[in-house]
Write a protein that holds these residues in place. Sequence first.
Motif, mmCIF file in Angstrom:
data_model
loop_
_atom_site.group_PDB
_atom_site.id
_atom_site.type_symbol
_atom_site.label_atom_id
_atom_site.label_comp_id
_atom_site.label_asym_id
_atom_site.label_seq_id
_atom_site.Cartn_x
_atom_site.Cartn_y
_atom_site.Cartn_z
ATOM 1 N N ARG A 114 8.856 -0.247 3.908
ATOM 2 C CA ARG A 114 8.211 1.047 4.153
ATOM 3 C C ARG A 114 6.740 0.863 4.508
ATOM 4 O O ARG A 114 6.204 1.578 5.361
ATOM 5 C CB ARG A 114 8.351 1.954 2.920
ATOM 6 C CG ARG A 114 9.772 2.419 2.650
ATOM 7 C CD ARG A 114 9.807 3.587 1.681
ATOM 8 N NE ARG A 114 9.287 3.234 0.382
ATOM 9 C CZ ARG A 114 10.009 2.718 -0.611
ATOM 10 N NH1 ARG A 114 11.304 2.467 -0.421
ATOM 11 N NH2 ARG A 114 9.464 2.427 -1.774
ATOM 12 N N ILE A 115 6.068 -0.102 3.868
ATOM 13 C CA ILE A 115 4.666 -0.374 4.193
ATOM 14 C C ILE A 115 4.552 -0.872 5.631
ATOM 15 O O ILE A 115 3.690 -0.431 6.392
ATOM 16 C CB ILE A 115 4.067 -1.404 3.217
ATOM 17 C CG1 ILE A 115 3.962 -0.802 1.809
ATOM 18 C CG2 ILE A 115 2.690 -1.858 3.685
ATOM 19 C CD1 ILE A 115 3.517 -1.786 0.746
ATOM 20 N N ALA A 116 5.427 -1.794 6.013
ATOM 21 C CA ALA A 116 5.386 -2.347 7.364
ATOM 22 C C ALA A 116 5.636 -1.273 8.414
ATOM 23 O O ALA A 116 5.096 -1.338 9.523
ATOM 24 C CB ALA A 116 6.422 -3.465 7.500
ATOM 25 N N LYS A 117 6.455 -0.270 8.064
ATOM 26 C CA LYS A 117 6.802 0.775 9.022
ATOM 27 C C LYS A 117 5.743 1.878 9.115
ATOM 28 O O LYS A 117 5.937 2.830 9.874
ATOM 29 C CB LYS A 117 8.151 1.391 8.651
ATOM 30 C CG LYS A 117 9.330 0.444 8.873
ATOM 31 C CD LYS A 117 10.645 1.075 8.450
ATOM 32 C CE LYS A 117 11.802 0.116 8.667
ATOM 33 N NZ LYS A 117 13.091 0.693 8.203
ATOM 34 N N LEU A 118 4.634 1.740 8.375
ATOM 35 C CA LEU A 118 3.561 2.720 8.507
ATOM 36 C C LEU A 118 3.025 2.747 9.937
ATOM 37 O O LEU A 118 2.545 3.786 10.403
ATOM 38 C CB LEU A 118 2.425 2.404 7.539
ATOM 39 C CG LEU A 118 2.615 2.872 6.090
ATOM 40 C CD1 LEU A 118 1.509 2.327 5.200
ATOM 41 C CD2 LEU A 118 2.659 4.385 6.020
ATOM 42 N N GLY A 119 3.097 1.613 10.627
ATOM 43 C CA GLY A 119 2.791 1.607 12.053
ATOM 44 C C GLY A 119 1.330 1.433 12.416
ATOM 45 O O GLY A 119 0.976 1.506 13.590
ATOM 46 N N VAL A 120 0.457 1.211 11.431
ATOM 47 C CA VAL A 120 -0.964 0.952 11.699
ATOM 48 C C VAL A 120 -1.227 -0.498 11.295
ATOM 49 O O VAL A 120 -1.350 -0.794 10.102
ATOM 50 C CB VAL A 120 -1.880 1.911 10.919
ATOM 51 C CG1 VAL A 120 -3.340 1.635 11.236
ATOM 52 C CG2 VAL A 120 -1.534 3.359 11.231
ATOM 53 N N PRO A 121 -1.306 -1.416 12.258
ATOM 54 C CA PRO A 121 -1.403 -2.849 11.928
ATOM 55 C C PRO A 121 -2.521 -3.196 10.955
ATOM 56 O O PRO A 121 -2.308 -3.962 10.010
ATOM 57 C CB PRO A 121 -1.626 -3.507 13.296
ATOM 58 C CG PRO A 121 -0.998 -2.568 14.269
ATOM 59 C CD PRO A 121 -1.244 -1.193 13.707
ATOM 60 N N SER A 122 -3.707 -2.645 11.182
ATOM 61 C CA SER A 122 -4.837 -2.976 10.304
ATOM 62 C C SER A 122 -4.592 -2.495 8.883
ATOM 63 O O SER A 122 -4.947 -3.173 7.914
ATOM 64 C CB SER A 122 -6.129 -2.355 10.850
ATOM 65 O OG SER A 122 -5.998 -0.948 11.001
ATOM 66 N N LEU A 123 -3.948 -1.329 8.737
ATOM 67 C CA LEU A 123 -3.661 -0.782 7.408
ATOM 68 C C LEU A 123 -2.573 -1.599 6.714
ATOM 69 O O LEU A 123 -2.684 -1.911 5.521
ATOM 70 C CB LEU A 123 -3.234 0.683 7.532
ATOM 71 C CG LEU A 123 -2.847 1.395 6.234
ATOM 72 C CD1 LEU A 123 -4.001 1.386 5.242
ATOM 73 C CD2 LEU A 123 -2.400 2.825 6.519
ATOM 74 N N VAL A 124 -1.527 -1.943 7.452
ATOM 75 C CA VAL A 124 -0.438 -2.740 6.883
ATOM 76 C C VAL A 124 -0.963 -4.088 6.413
ATOM 77 O O VAL A 124 -0.651 -4.544 5.312
ATOM 78 C CB VAL A 124 0.690 -2.926 7.919
ATOM 79 C CG1 VAL A 124 1.749 -3.901 7.391
ATOM 80 C CG2 VAL A 124 1.342 -1.591 8.249
ATOM 81 N N PHE A 125 -1.794 -4.722 7.249
ATOM 82 C CA PHE A 125 -2.345 -6.031 6.889
ATOM 83 C C PHE A 125 -3.229 -5.920 5.653
ATOM 84 O O PHE A 125 -3.168 -6.778 4.760
ATOM 85 C CB PHE A 125 -3.145 -6.595 8.059
ATOM 86 C CG PHE A 125 -3.716 -7.958 7.788
ATOM 87 C CD1 PHE A 125 -2.917 -9.089 7.851
ATOM 88 C CD2 PHE A 125 -5.052 -8.108 7.446
ATOM 89 C CE1 PHE A 125 -3.447 -10.352 7.595
ATOM 90 C CE2 PHE A 125 -5.588 -9.352 7.192
ATOM 91 C CZ PHE A 125 -4.776 -10.481 7.262
#
Length: 246
Positions: A114-125
Amino acid sequence: MKSWKSATWAVMLSIALPLGLVYWHTSLFTCLILVIWVAAVIGFSNIWNRRHYERELRVQEQSLQQAAIRTLNHHRHDWMNDLQVLYGYIQLGKPDKTVQTVERIKERIALDSRIAKLGVPSLVFYIQSFRTHRGSLELEVQVEEGLNLEDKLTPEAGDELTSVIMQTVRAYQYSGLAPQGEAKKLSIGFKQDEGDILISFEGEGTHGNPELFQGQIYNIVQGKIMRAEPLGHSQASVKLRLPLEM
């Protein structure tokens, strides 16, 4: 950084030499020297600046790579611990404990997904790498099933959201919400509320100066695409509302 700036200024100031020569004795020869000197300075400055920024870019890339490696190693360590615990319960013939461990592993996998699917690369990282820092703040993340911001935010808006979340987490980290020497705990939740995205921050403990702390949060979002709102009556809780219809 200082040496780079000093060298750049030294090269630029060197133009004063041919300028002084032209001022002292104006001729075709001295003017030609000035033109060649200026062209050489411009060319040198361009090459020097390009190399400087290339070095800065390499440093940033190495920093990101190291952070990614730390994150992967941390996750690998967690998986190995879970597998060892699971293997131990299987060897001991404890089916109830085995099922509980498998369920815990499944929950972690689902959360990471679910975190990975947030779709904002900088936020996920940022979220995935935060756990690798053995700091004074324990971060617990909850993401609503199916939430995806990739098609809802521009890259600029996504980076701004990440920046606000990072600053808010930092405010909690250094806010004194837990007694000295104890780890603080912060829960972050992501969910959709009709046309808005709500990001909730719920910290444990009390704050010695709640007005100052709340002021810090409101200053973080000032002039941004989102706004801060109180979350219940707890002085350690706040939520950010991000309108998607912009």
